[in-house]
Design an enzyme around this catalytic site. Structure first.
Site, PDB file in Angstrom:
ATOM      1  N   LEU A  20     -14.089   8.405  -1.222  1.00  8.19           N
ATOM      2  CA  LEU A  20     -13.985   7.884  -2.584  1.00  8.19           C
ATOM      3  C   LEU A  20     -13.115   6.636  -2.480  1.00  8.19           C
ATOM      4  O   LEU A  20     -11.924   6.724  -2.183  1.00  8.19           O
ATOM      5  CB  LEU A  20     -13.345   8.905  -3.521  1.00  8.19           C
ATOM      6  CG  LEU A  20     -13.150   8.442  -4.970  1.00  8.19           C
ATOM      7  CD1 LEU A  20     -14.500   8.214  -5.638  1.00  8.19           C
ATOM      8  CD2 LEU A  20     -12.334   9.459  -5.762  1.00  8.19           C
ATOM      9  N   SER A  21     -13.697   5.481  -2.695  1.00  9.91           N
ATOM     10  CA  SER A  21     -13.000   4.216  -2.459  1.00  9.91           C
ATOM     11  C   SER A  21     -11.992   3.933  -3.565  1.00  9.91           C
ATOM     12  O   SER A  21     -12.373   3.768  -4.729  1.00  9.91           O
ATOM     13  CB  SER A  21     -14.011   3.070  -2.373  1.00  9.91           C
ATOM     14  OG  SER A  21     -14.940   3.308  -1.337  1.00  9.91           O
ATOM     15  N   ILE A  22     -10.722   3.867  -3.193  1.00  8.23           N
ATOM     16  CA  ILE A  22      -9.636   3.563  -4.131  1.00  8.23           C
ATOM     17  C   ILE A  22      -8.913   2.286  -3.712  1.00  8.23           C
ATOM     18  O   ILE A  22      -8.689   1.394  -4.516  1.00  8.23           O
ATOM     19  CB  ILE A  22      -8.624   4.729  -4.207  1.00  8.23           C
ATOM     20  CG1 ILE A  22      -9.326   6.019  -4.647  1.00  8.23           C
ATOM     21  CG2 ILE A  22      -7.486   4.387  -5.161  1.00  8.23           C
ATOM     22  CD1 ILE A  22      -9.883   5.978  -6.046  1.00  8.23           C
ATOM     23  N   ASN A  39      -7.297  12.313   3.315  1.00  5.82           N
ATOM     24  CA  ASN A  39      -7.556  12.459   1.896  1.00  5.82           C
ATOM     25  C   ASN A  39      -6.239  12.318   1.163  1.00  5.82           C
ATOM     26  O   ASN A  39      -5.284  13.040   1.457  1.00  5.82           O
ATOM     27  CB  ASN A  39      -8.177  13.829   1.598  1.00  5.82           C
ATOM     28  CG  ASN A  39      -8.205  14.144   0.110  1.00  5.82           C
ATOM     29  OD1 ASN A  39      -8.406  13.253  -0.713  1.00  5.82           O
ATOM     30  ND2 ASN A  39      -8.010  15.403  -0.240  1.00  5.82           N
ATOM     31  N   GLY A  40      -6.166  11.389   0.206  1.00  5.12           N
ATOM     32  CA  GLY A  40      -4.933  11.263  -0.552  1.00  5.12           C
ATOM     33  C   GLY A  40      -4.541   9.829  -0.823  1.00  5.12           C
ATOM     34  O   GLY A  40      -5.367   8.912  -0.803  1.00  5.12           O
ATOM     35  N   CYS A  95     -10.919  12.237  -1.606  1.00  6.32           N
ATOM     36  CA  CYS A  95     -11.900  12.209  -0.543  1.00  6.32           C
ATOM     37  C   CYS A  95     -12.064  13.627  -0.006  1.00  6.32           C
ATOM     38  O   CYS A  95     -11.390  14.547  -0.459  1.00  6.32           O
ATOM     39  CB  CYS A  95     -11.459  11.278   0.583  1.00  6.32           C
ATOM     40  SG  CYS A  95     -11.302   9.538   0.111  1.00  6.32           S
TER      41      CYS A  95
END
Length: 290
Positions: free
Chosen positions: A50-52, A75-76, A2
């Site tokens: 960013l969809s995880i 982010n991570g 992200c």
């Protein structure tokens, strides 16, 4: 991955939402699945997602703790978030998502910034304590996830990538001569300077606390420890222990609600990781030869 951005005015000036959005738009390649903003007076936080984990709106950032005291962008990936979540639930914390971001929020609400020491993962975090009006910037133990900052007069900018600063009127592109010399000498930068004048990278395992009319306070909360003497171990045991640790490292990094891929360079490291990752895919799922 992200992308996160932020603006903080030490003198209390109101952050421009338009400017914050421009900075965040520079990182759309890091997070094509969504965007979000927190803009309140002297602080602004931006996020590209960013969809995880948890692909629903419940995982959207910026995210607030249930007590309303913390808001953060992240982010991570936190590998032990499920274990931490159970511990927080035992303390009475409730969750509406299945993502690791919410665990960080509730962890900060429960224990403050010290909660970061319990997290096993790769991360860059910008967390704002609303009642205290304090900003915390933190980076993981090995510095996997990037986080840069730039301070000029009474303005602090921070972001996952330096290019986010380019659209801010107070940022002027100028080469940092000492860093350039270091790069030409060693083909790398060993300090936390960058090639841009005034831009620095937050060191690994480091948290910065920022509040109005005060200097940036760095806190290094972890480092390698080689003080314990080496113990004798046979070659066979060394091989087994290395295999166990590698298995464990790969397995915990495959937590995802979307398909997991692997980059192959042809070397022993990426090849070994890819083979182990393939072996961890459930039998019910088709195994692909790449």
């Amino acid at each position: 991955m992200c992308g996160l951005t932020g603006i903080f005015h030490f003198d209390g000036r109101e952050v421009s939402l338009e400017l914050l959005k421009k900075m965040t738009s520079q990182l759309v390649h890091r997070g094509p699945d969504g965007e979000g903003y927190y803009n309140n007076g002297q602080i602004g936080l931006g996020h590209r997602r960013l969809s995880i984990l948890d692909l629903s709106e419940n995982g959207k950032q910026p995210m607030y703790s249930k007590d309303g005291k913390w808001v953060l962008v992240f982010n991570g990936c936190i590998y032990n978030y499920q274990t931490l979540k159970l511990s927080l639930q035992e303390k009475g914390h409730q969750f509406i998502s299945t993502c690791d971001t919410e665990v960080i929020c509730e962890g900060l609400a429960s224990e403050g910034p010290d909660f970061i020491k319990k997290m096993d993962g790769m991360f860059a975090i910008a967390a704002w304590n609303i009642p205290q009006k304090k900003l915390w910037l933190s980076r993981d133990r090995f510095g996997v996830k990037p986080l840069y900052y730039f301070q000029h007069n009474r303005t602090l900018l921070f972001a996952s990538e330096i290019k986010a600063f380019l659209v801010h009127p107070e940022f002027k592109v100028k080469v940092q001569a000492e860093a350039l010399n270091e790069y030409f000498t060693f083909q790398n930068l060993f300090s936390f300077k960058t090639l841009f004048e005034g831009v620095y990278m937050i060191p690994p395992a480091n948290t910065i606390c920022i509040e109005s009319n005060k200097e940036l306070l760095h806190n290094s909360w972890w480092d390698y420890d080689f003080s314990n003497p080496d113990t004798k171990i046979s070659m066979e045991d060394s091989i087994e222990e290395t295999k166990r640790l590698l298995d464990c490292a790969v397995k915990k990094q495959m937590i995802s609600d979307v398909p997991v891929g692997s980059y192959l360079s042809g070397g022993m490291d990426s090849g070994s990781i890819s083979v182990l990752a393939l072996s961890l895919i459930p039998i019910s799922e088709p195994k692909r030869p790449y």
